[in-house]
Design an enzyme around this catalytic site. Structure first.
Site, PDB file in Angstrom:
ATOM      1  N   GLU A   1       0.843  -1.196   0.000  1.00 19.89           N
ATOM      2  CA  GLU A   1       0.000   0.000   0.000  1.00 19.89           C
ATOM      3  C   GLU A   1       0.880   1.248   0.000  1.00 19.89           C
ATOM      4  O   GLU A   1       2.027   1.203   0.435  1.00 19.89           O
ATOM      5  CB  GLU A   1      -0.858   0.021   1.272  1.00 19.89           C
ATOM      6  CG  GLU A   1      -2.263  -0.519   1.097  1.00 19.89           C
ATOM      7  CD  GLU A   1      -3.220   0.498   0.479  1.00 19.89           C
ATOM      8  OE1 GLU A   1      -2.765   1.458  -0.170  1.00 19.89           O
ATOM      9  OE2 GLU A   1      -4.437   0.301   0.658  1.00 19.89           O
ATOM     10  N   ASP A   2       0.322   2.337  -0.466  1.00 19.06           N
ATOM     11  CA  ASP A   2       1.006   3.615  -0.381  1.00 19.06           C
ATOM     12  C   ASP A   2       0.867   4.215   1.017  1.00 19.06           C
ATOM     13  O   ASP A   2       1.822   4.674   1.607  1.00 19.06           O
ATOM     14  CB  ASP A   2       0.469   4.581  -1.452  1.00 19.06           C
ATOM     15  CG  ASP A   2      -1.062   4.560  -1.534  1.00 19.06           C
ATOM     16  OD1 ASP A   2      -1.723   3.891  -0.708  1.00 19.06           O
ATOM     17  OD2 ASP A   2      -1.608   5.210  -2.447  1.00 19.06           O
TER      18      ASP A   2
ATOM     19  N   ASP B   1      -4.474   5.222   6.360  1.00 16.51           N
ATOM     20  CA  ASP B   1      -5.040   6.378   7.057  1.00 16.51           C
ATOM     21  C   ASP B   1      -6.054   5.867   8.093  1.00 16.51           C
ATOM     22  O   ASP B   1      -5.679   5.522   9.210  1.00 16.51           O
ATOM     23  CB  ASP B   1      -5.666   7.299   6.011  1.00 16.51           C
ATOM     24  CG  ASP B   1      -6.241   8.575   6.588  1.00 16.51           C
ATOM     25  OD1 ASP B   1      -6.065   8.835   7.792  1.00 16.51           O
ATOM     26  OD2 ASP B   1      -6.894   9.332   5.840  1.00 16.51           O
TER      27      ASP B   1
ATOM     28  N   PHE C   1      -2.679  15.818   4.670  1.00 17.34           N
ATOM     29  CA  PHE C   1      -2.931  15.151   3.388  1.00 17.34           C
ATOM     30  C   PHE C   1      -1.686  15.281   2.525  1.00 17.34           C
ATOM     31  O   PHE C   1      -1.212  16.378   2.252  1.00 17.34           O
ATOM     32  CB  PHE C   1      -4.134  15.793   2.688  1.00 17.34           C
ATOM     33  CG  PHE C   1      -4.583  15.026   1.481  1.00 17.34           C
ATOM     34  CD1 PHE C   1      -5.417  13.923   1.605  1.00 17.34           C
ATOM     35  CD2 PHE C   1      -4.161  15.397   0.207  1.00 17.34           C
ATOM     36  CE1 PHE C   1      -5.814  13.200   0.493  1.00 17.34           C
ATOM     37  CE2 PHE C   1      -4.561  14.679  -0.917  1.00 17.34           C
ATOM     38  CZ  PHE C   1      -5.386  13.580  -0.765  1.00 17.34           C
ATOM     39  N   VAL C   2      -1.140  14.145   2.120  1.00 16.54           N
ATOM     40  CA  VAL C   2       0.115  14.158   1.365  1.00 16.54           C
ATOM     41  C   VAL C   2      -0.093  13.704  -0.082  1.00 16.54           C
ATOM     42  O   VAL C   2      -1.048  12.984  -0.386  1.00 16.54           O
ATOM     43  CB  VAL C   2       1.191  13.265   2.045  1.00 16.54           C
ATOM     44  CG1 VAL C   2       1.649  13.871   3.359  1.00 16.54           C
ATOM     45  CG2 VAL C   2       0.674  11.840   2.258  1.00 16.54           C
TER      46      VAL C   2
ATOM     47  N   ASP D   1      -2.096  10.856  -5.028  1.00 22.33           N
ATOM     48  CA  ASP D   1      -2.665  11.934  -5.845  1.00 22.33           C
ATOM     49  C   ASP D   1      -3.503  12.913  -5.040  1.00 22.33           C
ATOM     50  O   ASP D   1      -3.897  12.653  -3.906  1.00 22.33           O
ATOM     51  CB  ASP D   1      -3.566  11.342  -6.926  1.00 22.33           C
ATOM     52  CG  ASP D   1      -4.913  10.885  -6.357  1.00 22.33           C
ATOM     53  OD1 ASP D   1      -4.904  10.097  -5.391  1.00 22.33           O
ATOM     54  OD2 ASP D   1      -5.963  11.335  -6.848  1.00 22.33           O
TER      55      ASP D   1
HETATM   56  P1  5GP Z   1      -7.764   4.381   4.478  1.00 24.60           P
HETATM   57  O1  5GP Z   1      -8.748   3.374   4.007  1.00 24.60           O
HETATM   58  O2  5GP Z   1      -6.641   3.821   5.313  1.00 24.60           O
HETATM   59  O3  5GP Z   1      -8.448   5.551   5.179  1.00 24.60           O
HETATM   60  O4  5GP Z   1      -7.147   5.074   3.215  1.00 24.60           O
HETATM   61  C1  5GP Z   1      -6.456   4.402   2.276  1.00 24.60           C
HETATM   62  C2  5GP Z   1      -6.422   5.142   0.974  1.00 24.60           C
HETATM   63  O5  5GP Z   1      -6.830   6.512   1.102  1.00 24.60           O
HETATM   64  C3  5GP Z   1      -5.016   5.201   0.455  1.00 24.60           C
HETATM   65  O6  5GP Z   1      -4.683   4.053  -0.286  1.00 24.60           O
HETATM   66  C4  5GP Z   1      -5.040   6.467  -0.374  1.00 24.60           C
HETATM   67  O7  5GP Z   1      -5.520   6.198  -1.653  1.00 24.60           O
HETATM   68  C5  5GP Z   1      -6.025   7.362   0.341  1.00 24.60           C
HETATM   69  N1  5GP Z   1      -5.356   8.329   1.245  1.00 24.60           N
HETATM   70  C6  5GP Z   1      -5.335   8.328   2.590  1.00 24.60           C
HETATM   71  N2  5GP Z   1      -4.610   9.354   3.078  1.00 24.60           N
HETATM   72  C7  5GP Z   1      -4.153  10.024   1.995  1.00 24.60           C
HETATM   73  C8  5GP Z   1      -3.303  11.175   1.836  1.00 24.60           C
HETATM   74  O8  5GP Z   1      -2.814  11.836   2.763  1.00 24.60           O
HETATM   75  N3  5GP Z   1      -3.043  11.550   0.548  1.00 24.60           N
HETATM   76  C9  5GP Z   1      -3.528  10.873  -0.529  1.00 24.60           C
HETATM   77  N4  5GP Z   1      -3.196  11.338  -1.728  1.00 24.60           N
HETATM   78  N5  5GP Z   1      -4.324   9.789  -0.410  1.00 24.60           N
HETATM   79  C10 5GP Z   1      -4.631   9.367   0.836  1.00 24.60           C
END
Ligand code: 5GP
Length: 174
Positions: free
Chosen positions: A96-97, A100, A149-150, A156
């Site tokens: 994963e990137d 969050d 938010f990065v 992206d």
């Molecule tokens: P989660 O399900 O853990 O909340 O979020 C996962 C997905 O949300 C990540 O794979 C990504 O696509 C997006 N995401 C969460 N935080 C960020 C952020 O700070 N920047 C960006 N560009 N995408 C985020």
């Protein structure tokens, strides 16, 4: 193209991915690994991490919906593209990137565990500290960051900035 402040430089990312690749190679010694990239954000992490993995490795991809045009999680995770490979009895490493809320991670893990892999672990470049809404046990974490938010390095904002070679904090006023 500028995207606000540089949070993690290209050099730092490269060094950390090398360390993670070496750690993964040690942990999976003697096994064949199926590395699964979670699209679209993970494409860059996956390509660079993979170059430091020395055990035999196969690749597959999944695509899941993220936040759409928003910068906040909706809590709804949808599989847009499933794996091509069968994962029963295989060692799977999800790449994963960023984690969050952890909802994507949680959903993917629960879904893939039902298919009976020999093991399943997750590697993520970034982990947002204290933002998880579900328990998250990510074995390989590149960097822990704050709630901002990065963008960049695959991440992206409205589909832009994925090509930045560093992780930047988006300047909301730009
Ligand atoms: P989660 O399900 O853990 O909340 O979020 C996962 C997905 O949300 C990540 O794979 C990504 O696509 C997006 N995401 C969460 N935080 C960020 C952020 O700070 N920047 C960006 N560009 N995408 C985020």
């Amino acid at each position: 193209m500028e995207a606000g402040r540089v949070l993690i430089s290209e050099e730092h990312i490269a060094r950390r991915l090398r360390e993670m690749g070496e750690e993964i190679s040690r942990d999976y010694q003697g096994e064949t690994l199926l590395v699964v990239g979670v699209l679209r954000g993970a494409f860059m992490v996956m390509a660079d991490l993979a170059r430091h993995i020395t055990v035999p490795v196969e690749f597959d991809f999944m695509a899941v919906s993220s936040y759409g045009m928003s910068t906040k999680t909706s809590g709804v995770v949808r599989i847009l593209k499933d794996l091509d490979a069968e994962i029963t009895d295989r060692h799977v490493l999800l790449v994963e990137d960023i984690v969050d809320s952890g909802l994507t991670y949680d959903y993917l893990l629960r879904t893939l565990r039902l298919r009976g892999p020999a093991s399943i672990e997750m590697a993520t470049l970034l982990m947002k500290e204290g933002m998880q809404q579900v328990p998250v046990e990510t074995k390989y974490v590149g960097f822990t960051i704050g709630p901002e938010f990065v963008v960049g390095y695959g991440l992206d904002h409205q589909q832009l900035y994925r090509n930045l070679p560093y992780i930047g904090v988006l300047d909301e006023h730009a």
